[in-house]
Design a protein around this motif. Structure first.
Motif, PDB file in Angstrom:
ATOM      1  N   MET A   1       0.763  -1.129   0.189  1.00 21.90           N
ATOM      2  CA  MET A   1      -0.155   0.109  -0.008  1.00 21.90           C
ATOM      3  C   MET A   1       1.116   1.356  -0.213  1.00 21.90           C
ATOM      4  N   ARG A   2       0.744   2.279  -0.896  1.00 14.82           N
ATOM      5  CA  ARG A   2       1.500   3.643  -1.108  1.00 14.82           C
ATOM      6  C   ARG A   2       1.129   4.380  -0.012  1.00 14.82           C
ATOM      7  N   HIS A   3       1.815   5.387   0.692  1.00 17.57           N
ATOM      8  CA  HIS A   3       1.515   6.262   1.685  1.00 17.57           C
ATOM      9  C   HIS A   3       1.701   7.987   0.312  1.00 17.57           C
ATOM     10  N   THR A   4       0.648   8.794   1.532  1.00 21.56           N
ATOM     11  CA  THR A   4       1.535   9.580   1.078  1.00 21.56           C
ATOM     12  C   THR A   4       2.112  10.714   1.997  1.00 21.56           C
ATOM     13  N   ARG A   5       3.458  10.908   1.732  1.00 20.09           N
ATOM     14  CA  ARG A   5       4.049  11.749   2.393  1.00 20.09           C
ATOM     15  C   ARG A   5       4.148  12.952   2.957  1.00 20.09           C
ATOM     16  N   THR A   6       4.176  13.138   4.594  1.00 24.00           N
ATOM     17  CA  THR A   6       3.332  13.860   4.880  1.00 24.00           C
ATOM     18  C   THR A   6       4.738  14.948   5.406  1.00 24.00           C
ATOM     19  N   PRO A   7       5.160  16.334   5.316  1.00 23.79           N
ATOM     20  CA  PRO A   7       6.240  16.147   5.376  1.00 23.79           C
ATOM     21  C   PRO A   7       6.377  16.441   8.055  1.00 23.79           C
ATOM     22  N   MET A   8       7.449  15.779   8.187  1.00 25.36           N
ATOM     23  CA  MET A   8       7.415  15.956   9.240  1.00 25.36           C
ATOM     24  C   MET A   8       7.220  16.565  10.781  1.00 25.36           C
ATOM     25  N   TRP A  54       9.530  -6.441  13.487  1.00 25.07           N
ATOM     26  CA  TRP A  54      10.101  -6.625  11.922  1.00 25.07           C
ATOM     27  C   TRP A  54      11.406  -7.372  11.214  1.00 25.07           C
ATOM     28  N   LEU A  55      12.750  -6.226  11.405  1.00 21.40           N
ATOM     29  CA  LEU A  55      12.973  -6.346  10.535  1.00 21.40           C
ATOM     30  C   LEU A  55      13.843  -7.769  11.017  1.00 21.40           C
ATOM     31  N   SER A  56      13.773  -7.642  12.412  1.00 18.04           N
ATOM     32  CA  SER A  56      14.480  -8.813  13.203  1.00 18.04           C
ATOM     33  C   SER A  56      14.081 -10.361  12.782  1.00 18.04           C
ATOM     34  N   ARG A  57      12.562 -10.452  12.086  1.00 15.27           N
ATOM     35  CA  ARG A  57      12.822 -11.445  12.361  1.00 15.27           C
ATOM     36  C   ARG A  57      12.581 -11.834  10.330  1.00 15.27           C
ATOM     37  N   GLU A  58      11.988 -12.863   9.568  1.00 12.06           N
ATOM     38  CA  GLU A  58      12.674 -13.510   8.264  1.00 12.06           C
ATOM     39  C   GLU A  58      12.296 -12.959   7.603  1.00 12.06           C
ATOM     40  N   ALA A  59      13.307 -12.866   5.884  1.00 12.29           N
ATOM     41  CA  ALA A  59      12.999 -11.578   5.199  1.00 12.29           C
ATOM     42  C   ALA A  59      11.593 -11.960   4.241  1.00 12.29           C
ATOM     43  N   ASP A  60      11.234 -12.324   4.408  1.00  8.91           N
ATOM     44  CA  ASP A  60      10.219 -12.943   4.304  1.00  8.91           C
ATOM     45  C   ASP A  60       9.180 -12.356   4.387  1.00  8.91           C
ATOM     46  N   LEU A  74       7.829   1.955   6.072  1.00  7.93           N
ATOM     47  CA  LEU A  74       7.741   0.521   6.286  1.00  7.93           C
ATOM     48  C   LEU A  74       7.741   0.209   4.449  1.00  7.93           C
ATOM     49  N   ASP A  75       7.192   0.985   3.402  1.00 11.26           N
ATOM     50  CA  ASP A  75       7.487   0.671   2.062  1.00 11.26           C
ATOM     51  C   ASP A  75       8.291   0.688   1.631  1.00 11.26           C
ATOM     52  N   GLN A  76       9.592   1.554   1.506  1.00 11.97           N
ATOM     53  CA  GLN A  76      10.817   2.295   1.316  1.00 11.97           C
ATOM     54  C   GLN A  76      11.523   0.761   1.861  1.00 11.97           C
ATOM     55  N   LEU A  77      11.621   0.254   3.224  1.00 11.65           N
ATOM     56  CA  LEU A  77      11.966  -0.167   3.726  1.00 11.65           C
ATOM     57  C   LEU A  77      12.190  -2.100   3.634  1.00 11.65           C
ATOM     58  N   ALA A  78      10.626  -2.519   3.139  1.00 16.41           N
ATOM     59  CA  ALA A  78      10.173  -3.643   2.244  1.00 16.41           C
ATOM     60  C   ALA A  78      10.509  -3.546   1.019  1.00 16.41           C
ATOM     61  N   ARG A  79      10.320  -2.427  -0.387  1.00 15.72           N
ATOM     62  CA  ARG A  79      11.676  -2.880  -1.087  1.00 15.72           C
ATOM     63  C   ARG A  79      12.622  -3.109  -1.102  1.00 15.72           C
TER      64      ARG A  79
END
Length: 434
Positions: A1-8, A54-60, A74-79
């Motif tokens: 799912m794509r998320h709209t970036r919001t300035p922090m 999530w990062l510590s679990r299996e890659a799949d 999360l989208d960037q990390l997943a890709r």
């Protein structure tokens, strides 16, 4: 799912304004701001923990749901994780294919790191070299302890392979070849050459036995021919016997060279070294060369750096050095120039023979030390050579840890240089009387 970036800074400002507004309604704006910042921090801490879990679990594993900036992250990390997994799978496939292919080889392949430690080897290395899984990371010198291999490894002159007996089977002969790659790493390839060694030994035995058996009949024939030539014979018969004498003499020289070469090939290294007076040896060869020159009256120039001895076998050294000088006499038309030189530097001792003779086409130089190789068949036969001289020179030098270099051009003469290592050269220590 794509998320709209919001300035922090916008959600942070919004949370602060909500806290201030709620606190102002209750007449406690400061507490409202503090509570809103606390809630903000708790929310982001929980999101951070989700990401780390999530990062510590299996890659799949699928990434957790996230909103706002955390969703984008999360989208960037997943890709990126998906691409990394694809690259890792591809590398694993390449490594697996490489290991399967090397495992099918009969040659041992060993990878050695820059610190001389064993990094990896194939299945054949376990069979030929006796490596075990527990040897990984150990120094190559702890497992390959033969002094000749250690010298070969440390000299880093890997142009020629090294042949040794297998460390785990005295009946197996291995040929070692080392190459450098990467940042100081090395790859060692060891090949089983037992069959070739046995074939070569059979050839050497045959040549030695045949040559030995030929000596007696040749001696008898030569003796009878000399006796007949002393008689008063008709001219045609005398001419025929003279040719027979010439050919038997040449065959005797050939047999002698074959026997010498067979003896030299029997062992690769000299076990009994003696100091040889190199100056006296060269002066003796010079006198013999002047006698061989005869009426051609070659001009000899001899330059010998005094004060040094050469460790080795004197008869072998005499044979090798005299072969080079006598070749210069044979193939230099008189009155030509022949220069004989001996000198010592930090690289060892050097003996060179330079002539102004007919020269050699550079295309022939790589094969000059092969048995019976002739640049010109008719010219070599006329000179009385056996075609084994340079082969004898090569084997003598190999047994003394030395090597031969050749420089020549057609019509411009030749230079043959023997290079002896520094550990074979010793200064003469003269006794000082009190």
């Amino acid at each position: 799912m794509r998320h709209t970036r919001t300035p922090m800074n916008l959600p942070l400002i919004g949370a602060a304004l909500v806290g201030l507004g709620a606190g102002a309604l209750l007449s406690y704006p400061g507490w409202g701001l503090a509570l809103s910042m606390l809630a903000w921090s708790i929310y982001h801490a929980r999101q951070f923990n989700k990401v780390m879990s999530w990062l510590s679990r299996e890659a799949d594993d699928m990434p957790p749901e996230g909103t706002g900036l955390w969703g984008d992250l999360l989208d960037q990390l997943a890709r990126r994780r998906k691409r990394a997994v694809a690259r890792e799978d591809k590398l694993k496939a390449v490594i697996s294919r490489f290991q399967q292919s090397t495992a099918s080889l009969f040659d041992a392949i060993v990878i050695i790191d820059r610190d001389n430690n064993l990094e990896w080897w194939n299945k054949a290395a376990e069979t030929l070299l006796g490596f075990q899984d527990s040897d990984r990371g150990k120094s190559i010198f702890n497992l390959a302890r033969d002094p000749r291999f250690i010298r070969y490894y440390q000299k880093e002159q890997y142009q020629e392979p090294l042949q040794l007996v297998s460390p785990i089977n005295s009946h197996t002969f291995l040929q070692h070849q080392i190459s450098r790659f990467g940042d100081g790493d090395r790859v060692l390839v060891s090949r089983d050459v037992t069959r070739l060694v046995k074939l070569e030994q059979t050839r050497q035995d045959f040549v030695a036995n045949a040559s030995h058996e030929l000596r007696t009949p040749l001696t008898v024939i030569h003796g009878y021919v000399e006796t007949f030539l002393e008689q008063d014979l008709p001219r045609p018969l005398h001419r025929g016997l003279s040719q027979m004498q010439h050919q038997t003499t040449r065959m005797e020289r050939l047999v002698a060279d074959l026997l010498l070469l067979s003896r030299l090939e029997a062992t690769e290294h000299i076990t009994d070294l003696h100091p040889v007076g190199i100056q006296r040896l060269i002066e003796q060869i010079h006198r013999d060369a002047e006698e061989l020159s005869g009426d051609r009256a070659h001009h000899f120039q001899v330059e010998i750096e005094p004060g040094y001895q050469l460790l080795g076998q004197e008869l072998e050294l005499h044979s090798a050095l005299s072969n080079l000088v006598f070749n210069a006499v044979r193939y230099t038309p008189g009155p030509g120039e022949i220069s004989i030189r001996w000198w010592v530097d930090d690289k060892g001792g050097h003996f060179s023979v330079k002539d102004s003779g007919i020269g050699i086409d550079p295309i022939h130089i790589p094969r000059l030390t092969e048995r019976f190789y002739r640049v010109d068949e008719s010219r070599s036969s006329a000179s009385g050579g056996t075609g084994l001289g340079l082969a004898i020179v090569k084997h003598v030098l190999m047994r003394h840890g030395a090597h031969l270099t050749i420089k020549s051009k057609t019509g411009e003469g030749s230079t043959f240089t023997c290079h002896f290592p520094p550990d074979m050269v010793r200064p003469v220590i003269e006794a000082v009387s009190n």
